[in-house]
Structure formats: structure tokens, C-alpha cells
Scaffold this active site. Structure first.
Site, PDB file in Angstrom:
ATOM      1  N   ARG A 189       0.800  -1.230   0.000  1.00 29.74           N
ATOM      2  CA  ARG A 189       0.000   0.000   0.000  1.00 29.74           C
ATOM      3  C   ARG A 189       0.829   1.274   0.000  1.00 29.74           C
ATOM      4  NH1 ARG A 189      -2.722  -3.801   1.534  1.00 29.74           N
ATOM      5  NH2 ARG A 189      -0.795  -4.316   2.581  1.00 29.74           N
ATOM      6  N   THR A 190       1.783   1.368   0.914  1.00 27.66           N
ATOM      7  CA  THR A 190       2.450   2.659   1.088  1.00 27.66           C
ATOM      8  C   THR A 190       3.231   3.031  -0.168  1.00 27.66           C
ATOM      9  OG1 THR A 190       2.615   2.082   3.415  1.00 27.66           O
ATOM     10  CG2 THR A 190       3.876   3.984   2.688  1.00 27.66           C
ATOM     11  N   LYS A 192      25.441  -3.554  -0.889  1.00 25.44           N
ATOM     12  CA  LYS A 192      26.913  -3.490  -0.963  1.00 25.44           C
ATOM     13  C   LYS A 192      27.485  -2.692   0.200  1.00 25.44           C
ATOM     14  CE  LYS A 192      26.248  -2.832  -5.859  1.00 25.44           C
ATOM     15  NZ  LYS A 192      26.341  -1.731  -6.822  1.00 25.44           N
ATOM     16  N   ARG A 245      11.058   3.910   3.424  1.00 30.15           N
ATOM     17  CA  ARG A 245      10.723   2.926   4.468  1.00 30.15           C
ATOM     18  C   ARG A 245      11.991   2.172   4.810  1.00 30.15           C
ATOM     19  NH1 ARG A 245       5.694  -1.128   4.607  1.00 30.15           N
ATOM     20  NH2 ARG A 245       4.742   0.860   5.135  1.00 30.15           N
ATOM     21  N   HIS A 253       4.817   5.830  11.519  1.00 27.94           N
ATOM     22  CA  HIS A 253       4.329   5.653  10.148  1.00 27.94           C
ATOM     23  C   HIS A 253       3.364   6.810   9.885  1.00 27.94           C
ATOM     24  CE1 HIS A 253       3.127   3.966   6.441  1.00 27.94           C
ATOM     25  NE2 HIS A 253       2.884   2.719   6.796  1.00 27.94           N
TER      26      HIS A 253
END
Ligand code: CP
Length: 313
Positions: free
Chosen positions: A51-52, A80, A101, A129
Site C-alpha cells: 500500500r504505502t 553493498k 521505508r 508511520h
């Protein structure tokens, strides 16, 4: 330049501006189809999301902008060993705004310190959030017509659920909001939230493990999944994962106008039979998330309505 790391980065007035703009966009989305022409959004997702990430991308595309980014740490140079600070320095020259995120709490804050573009926290570990909170607030405001004078039940994993922490932080700023915090003892809200936010703010709340008992009192029931990825051992997760399952029999105790929200994804905590109940609004909530993210992007890019429509009228 503004970033959004915690819901508290927005004043009540700014929050209200974004929610109201989100509602205007919801009513006339076509009016906003070109307001981000020439702008680019980078989505930097070091942790899974449906969703986000996709609602951010839909939001930018709906406004005529473009999107770039990655959807897992493995597909970026984080694999890396590149630091968040170096990544954001580079992305600053590729995009106008970014949503990040990250599994580590505080990573978007670090990014904001090195960034030359607005950084939006799209979820950091078990911490915050804020754009889910904007999604929750626009849903409540649109359906209930208000954000004050509400009894809000929060049920499930209140310890690791970052959407719960952000929503409590945001809702305590409205008057006469009462919380019923429903969870197993092991998954109660973190101590800092209890002491520094609820107790310090003299907020009316109770902590309980009885969902049915409090159902008739609730205006909103905010269900959450038990966050498997944040548990240290699988045994505890298995023991706690089905602590609360909302089904049609429990919905009988609820008010006629009580809405069930869930940030999604759902696992077992809401039986699919509840989906057809008109009070189950979690899919509508996910849809509203696009409108409020459109409003947020405009706001952080400094594109207020006067500015964006002055050339087109
Ligand atoms: N609500 C939410 O954050 O969903 P995703 O994890 O799918 O983005």
C-alpha cells in the site's frame, strides 16, 4: 524545506490543511491531474510494502509526475554496504521528493539530515508511520465528520505496531478522545507512549484484553496484525498471533455507526466474513491513502492551491 518524519512534525493547522486538501482531491481528482508535471518522486523502500509504496507512486502519477526507486534493500546498493546518508545525497539530485521505508528506527531522520529534498518517513521499524496516520485521520474525518469526541479502540499488536504509535501521538491532540487499548499483556503499548504521551497528557485510556466487553463503547475499532517480523522468537509469535479475531459474532456488539479500520496487510485478525459489513472500511481507507498522499506531496513541495492553479485559470 520540510520533511515528515513523525506526525508531530505537522502542527494541528498543517494536519488539518492536508486532510482538507485530501478531501478536495477526493471530490475532484481530475482537477489535480497535472499539478506535478515535471516533478519526480523517489520511493526508497528497504522493507516490503504494498500500500504505502504503491499509493505514493499512484499519488505522484495521478498528479502528472514521475516515479523512480527501489522496493527492497537487496535491489539497491545498500546490499553493498552503502549508508542511508550517501544514498540520499545521490537521490537528492535525481528526484524532487522521496518516501523512505526502513527497518531501522531513525533511518529517515538520518536521511533528512543529509537530504536536499523533502524526506517522508514511510515507516521506520516499530517507531512511526506518519502517512498511515494521515490515511487513518482522513478516513475517520470523512466517515465520522470529526476528529474529536471519539472513543477509539486499538486492538492487536500495540507494542510493535508503528501505525498505532503514530495514530495515538496524532489523536491525543484532539479534544475528548478516549482510547481503549486491547491487547495481550505482552503486546501492550511501549512504556514511553504510556508515560510520556497518555499519562503526561492526562488522556482518558484503559488497557484491557477484553474486546467484546468494550465493543459497544467504540466509535472506531482500529485492528492491527501481530508483527511477526519484529518478534525475537517464533514461539512467542505463534502463541500470540491469534489473540484477537474480529468476526461477525463480535460485530453484533458494536454500534450501528462504528467503523472498523485496519492499516493492512491483514493476516487472521479480521475474518473475511466481516468484509461485507458496511462498517468494515479498511479497503476504503487504503483508497483514501492515495488522496492524502497527493495532498502531502503538494504540501511538502510548497505547491499550495494558489500557486498550482494560478497559471491554469
Ligand atoms: N499499511 C501499510 O503500511 O501497508 P504496506 O506495508 O503494504 O505498505
Amino acid at each position: 524545506m520540510r520533511h515528515l518524519i513523525s506526525p508531530l512534525d505537522l502542527s494541528l493547522e498543517e494536519m488539518d490543511y492536508i486532510l482538507t486538501l485530501g478531501q478536495k482531491i477526493m471530490e475532484e481528482p481530475e482537477k489535480y491531474a497535472h499539478v506535478c508535471d515535471g516533478k519526480k518522486l523517489a520511493t526508497l523502500f528497504y522493507e516490503p510494502s504494498t500500500r504505502t509504496r504503491l499509493s505514493f507512486e499512484a499519488a505522484m502519477l495521478n498528479m502528472g509526475g514521475k516515479v523512480l526507486g527501489f522496493s527492497s534493500a537487496d535491489s539497491s546498493s545498500a546490499a553493498k554496504g552503502e549508508s542511508v546518508a550517501d544514498t540520499i545525497r545521490v537521490i537528492s539530485s535525481y528526484a524532487d521528493i522521496c518516501a523512505m521505508r526502513h527497518p531501522k528506527e531513525g533511518a529517515p531522520t538520518v536521511a533528512s539530515m543529509y537530504s536536499e529534498i523533502p524526506v517522508i518517513n514511510a515507516g521506520d521499524g516499530g517507531h512511526n508511520h506518519p502517512t498511515q496516520t494521515l490515511t487513518d485521520l482522513i478516513t475517520i474525518k470523512t466517515l465520522m465528520g470529526r476528529l474529536d469526541n471519539l472513543t477509539i479502540g486499538m486492538c492487536g499488536d500495540l507494542k510493535f505496531g508503528r501505525t498505532v504509535h503514530s495514530l495515538i501521538n496524532a489523536m491525543v491532540r484532539y479534544t475528548r478522545v478516549r482510547f481503549v487499548l486491547i491487547s495481550p499483556k505482552e503486546l501492550q503499548i511501549p512504556e514511553y507512549l504510556r508515560k510520556e504521551v497518555l499519562d503526561a497528557g492526562k488522556i482518558d485510556y484503559i488497557e484491557t484484553n477484553e474486546l467484546e466487553k468494550y465493543m459497544p463503547d467504540l466509535d472506531i475499532l482500529y485492528m492491527t496484525r501481530v508483527q511477526r517480523e519484529r518478534f525475537f522468537n517464533e514461539e512467542d509469535y505463534i502463541r500470540l498471533k491469534d489473540s484477537f479475531i474480529l468476526d461477525a459474532s463480535k460485530m453484533q456488539y458494536a454500534k450501528e455507526k462504528m467503523y472498523v479500520l485496519h492499516p493492512l496487510p491483514r493476516v487472521n485478525e479480521i475474518s473475511t466474513e466481516v468484509d461485507k459489513d458496511p462498517r468494515a472500511v479498511y479497503f476504503l481507507q487504503a483508497k483514501y491513502g492515495v488522496y492524502v498522499r497527493m495532498a502531502l506531496i503538494l504540501s511538502l513541495l510548497g505547491l499550495d492551491e494558489k500557486k498550482i492553479f494560478k497559471d491554469s485559470v
